[in-house]
Design a protein around this motif. Structure first.
Motif, short mmCIF file in Angstrom:
data_model
loop_
_atom_site.label_atom_id
_atom_site.label_comp_id
_atom_site.label_asym_id
_atom_site.label_seq_id
_atom_site.Cartn_x
_atom_site.Cartn_y
_atom_site.Cartn_z
N ALA A 1 -7.24 0.48 1.85
CA ALA A 1 -6.22 0.31 0.80
C ALA A 1 -6.03 -1.17 0.49
O ALA A 1 -6.01 -1.58 -0.68
CB ALA A 1 -4.89 0.93 1.25
N LEU B 1 4.43 -2.82 4.21
CA LEU B 1 4.29 -1.36 4.23
C LEU B 1 5.64 -0.75 3.83
O LEU B 1 6.68 -1.07 4.43
CB LEU B 1 3.88 -0.87 5.63
N PRO B 2 5.60 0.11 2.81
CA PRO B 2 6.88 0.58 2.26
C PRO B 2 7.64 1.55 3.16
O PRO B 2 8.79 1.86 2.89
CB PRO B 2 6.47 1.24 0.94
N ASP B 3 7.00 2.03 4.24
CA ASP B 3 7.74 2.88 5.20
C ASP B 3 8.74 2.05 5.99
O ASP B 3 9.72 2.57 6.50
CB ASP B 3 6.77 3.44 6.25
N GLN C 1 -6.17 3.80 -5.29
CA GLN C 1 -7.12 4.01 -4.19
C GLN C 1 -7.58 5.46 -4.34
O GLN C 1 -6.81 6.38 -4.08
CB GLN C 1 -6.42 3.80 -2.84
N ALA D 1 -0.49 4.54 -1.02
CA ALA D 1 -1.41 5.60 -1.45
C ALA D 1 -1.54 6.72 -0.42
O ALA D 1 -2.31 7.65 -0.62
CB ALA D 1 -2.78 4.99 -1.74
N GLY D 2 -0.78 6.63 0.68
CA GLY D 2 -0.88 7.65 1.73
C GLY D 2 -0.25 8.98 1.30
O GLY D 2 0.43 9.05 0.27
N PHE D 3 -0.47 10.00 2.12
CA PHE D 3 0.01 11.34 1.76
C PHE D 3 1.45 11.61 2.17
O PHE D 3 2.12 12.49 1.63
CB PHE D 3 -0.89 12.41 2.39
N GLY D 4 1.94 10.90 3.18
CA GLY D 4 3.32 11.13 3.63
C GLY D 4 3.51 12.49 4.26
O GLY D 4 4.51 13.17 4.04
N THR D 5 2.55 12.89 5.10
CA THR D 5 2.60 14.25 5.65
C THR D 5 3.80 14.47 6.58
O THR D 5 4.25 15.60 6.74
CB THR D 5 1.31 14.58 6.44
N ARG D 6 4.31 13.36 7.17
CA ARG D 6 5.45 13.55 8.08
C ARG D 6 6.72 13.94 7.31
O ARG D 6 7.72 14.28 7.90
CB ARG D 6 5.70 12.26 8.89
N GLY E 1 -7.82 4.81 4.62
CA GLY E 1 -7.15 4.04 5.66
C GLY E 1 -6.49 2.79 5.11
O GLY E 1 -6.77 2.37 3.97
N LYS F 1 6.51 9.71 -1.07
CA LYS F 1 7.54 9.43 -0.05
C LYS F 1 8.22 8.09 -0.32
O LYS F 1 9.35 7.87 0.06
CB LYS F 1 6.96 9.48 1.35
N GLU F 2 7.51 7.20 -1.04
CA GLU F 2 8.10 5.88 -1.35
C GLU F 2 9.28 6.02 -2.29
O GLU F 2 10.05 5.08 -2.47
CB GLU F 2 7.04 4.97 -1.99
N PRO G 1 0.84 -1.20 0.00
CA PRO G 1 0.00 0.00 0.00
C PRO G 1 0.88 1.25 0.00
O PRO G 1 1.69 1.45 0.90
CB PRO G 1 -0.79 -0.10 1.32
N ALA H 1 -8.13 8.28 0.23
CA ALA H 1 -7.30 7.66 1.27
C ALA H 1 -8.21 7.29 2.45
O ALA H 1 -8.42 8.08 3.37
CB ALA H 1 -6.19 8.61 1.71
P1 UTP Z 1 0.74 5.92 7.25
O1 UTP Z 1 -0.39 6.61 7.89
O2 UTP Z 1 1.92 5.56 8.07
O3 UTP Z 1 1.29 6.68 5.99
O4 UTP Z 1 0.18 4.61 6.53
P2 UTP Z 1 0.96 8.08 5.34
O5 UTP Z 1 -0.47 8.45 5.54
O6 UTP Z 1 1.45 8.02 3.94
O7 UTP Z 1 2.00 9.00 6.10
P3 UTP Z 1 1.84 10.22 7.11
O8 UTP Z 1 1.40 9.62 8.41
O9 UTP Z 1 0.86 11.17 6.50
O10 UTP Z 1 3.24 10.80 7.15
C1 UTP Z 1 0.87 3.37 6.47
C2 UTP Z 1 0.94 2.86 5.05
O11 UTP Z 1 -0.36 2.68 4.50
C3 UTP Z 1 -0.51 3.37 3.27
C4 UTP Z 1 0.57 4.44 3.29
O12 UTP Z 1 0.96 4.75 1.96
C5 UTP Z 1 1.67 3.79 4.09
O13 UTP Z 1 2.49 3.00 3.27
N1 UTP Z 1 -1.88 3.92 3.19
C6 UTP Z 1 -2.43 4.54 4.26
C7 UTP Z 1 -2.59 3.76 2.03
O14 UTP Z 1 -2.10 3.18 1.03
N2 UTP Z 1 -3.86 4.28 1.96
C8 UTP Z 1 -4.43 4.90 3.02
O15 UTP Z 1 -5.60 5.33 2.90
C9 UTP Z 1 -3.69 5.05 4.19
#
Ligand code: UTP
Length: 284
Positions: free
Chosen positions: A112, A129-131, A103, A11-16, A108, A26-27, A9, A106
């Motif tokens: 995803a 999880l790619p983080d 996705q 698709a997250g925003f990577g806000t950190r 969750g 961020k990936e 997965p 986003a």
């Molecule tokens: P995180 O909450 O740690 O990642 O989700 P994020 O939202 O990208 O980062 P921050 O917190 O805003 O910095 C854990 C993993 O799940 C994916 C993210 O890409 C990450 O790899 N994810 C999370 C999805 O693919 N879709 C989502 O709706 C939420």
């Protein structure tokens, strides 16, 4: 059943990691000479995975380009007779069969993972999880697949974390059944140190039985209005055994700045080309 498929997965925003992640996924953040997601794809391939689905969202095209064929670049490298770089460039596209699905919202991690339902079908599958980037002698997913082969149930990859870090993670409760393996009896997302049932944290690697999709469908949005995978696994545990398996290796959380810096230093020190000089530099 043999585990052939993995889901990543992304698709997250990577806000950190803002402002880096305003335009760049961020990936794709570089760790020495490879983007973070390549470490994770390599771990899957080295674990015997044949097909990978990456869950993407808008602005993640760079990930698809990275794993695509690059005929123009290959032609140029051929002309220059740079066999080494040509090998690196060609190998990447042939690592595994990589598929993508978007996705749209986003919703969750649980949401995803549900996007992988058609890709997965009725087989157990790995989630990476790619983080979370692993440095392990035996690839972590391979270790968890071995644990799946012992139990035939969902496996959560866990490790003990320092007490102070407990509130950052999903923590499992369970009874140890053999060396490093537990039957999960409960799970709490980000508990306080006092309420945590153990110090075993889930660290970004899962083998999931396909019944998880039905569980996700029946899971209402939880924290932050998102569908949490831990809530769906808790439901799954009520109908079949779910296990936690302690894996060997060091895990780096590259989704935050400090974890990313630690990963960079670790992998730079081990890098065959620059490791020695980098070590001298740090010692200086
Ligand atoms: P995180 O909450 O740690 O990642 O989700 P994020 O939202 O990208 O980062 P921050 O917190 O805003 O910095 C854990 C993993 O799940 C994916 C993210 O890409 C990450 O790899 N994810 C999370 C999805 O693919 N879709 C989502 O709706 C939420």
């Amino acid at each position: 059943m043999r585990i052939r498929k993995a889901v990543i997965p992304a698709a997250g925003f990577g806000t950190r990691f803002l402002p880096t992640t305003k335009a760049m996924p961020k990936e794709m953040i570089n760790i020495v000479d490879k983007p973070a997601i390549q470490y994770v794809v390599e771990e899957a391939v080295d674990s015997g995975i044949e097909e990978i689905l990456i869950i993407v969202s808008r602005n993640k095209e760079m990930i698809m380009n990275h794993f695509d064929e690059t005929p123009e670049l290959d032609q140029l490298l051929e002309k220059k007779n740079d066999k080494n770089l040509l090998k690196i460039s060609k190998e990447l596209a042939s690592k595994a069969k990589i598929f993508y699905v978007r996705q749209g919202l986003a919703g969750g991690l649980g949401h995803a993972i549900h996007c992988a339902k058609e890709f997965v079908g009725d087989e157990p599958f790995a989630v990476l999880l790619p983080d979370d980037i692993m440095d392990a002698e035996v690839p972590v997913v391979k270790q968890l697949i071995e644990s799946y082969e012992r139990h035939n149930g969902t496996i959560l990859g866990v490790q003990s974390v320092p007490r102070n870090d407990i509130p950052k993670y999903g923590i499992v409760a369970g009874d140890e059944i053999e060396d490093g393996d537990m039957i999960v009896s409960g799970m709490i997302e980000k508990p306080s140190v006092e309420e945590a049932p153990s110090d075993h944290a889930i660290l970004g690697r899962y083998i999931l039985n396909p019944s998880i999709f039905e569980m996700i469908e029946n899971t209402p949005p939880g924290k932050g209005g998102e569908i949490q995978i831990t809530d769906a696994i808790l439901r799954q545990k009520d109908i079949e055994n779910v296990y936690a398996s302690v894996f060997e290796g060091t895990r780096y959380d590259t989704g935050n700045k400090l974890g990313y810096l630690k990963a960079t230093v670790n992998f730079a020190l081990k890098h065959p080309e620059v490791g020695r000089e980098f070590k001298d530099f740090l010692e200086e």
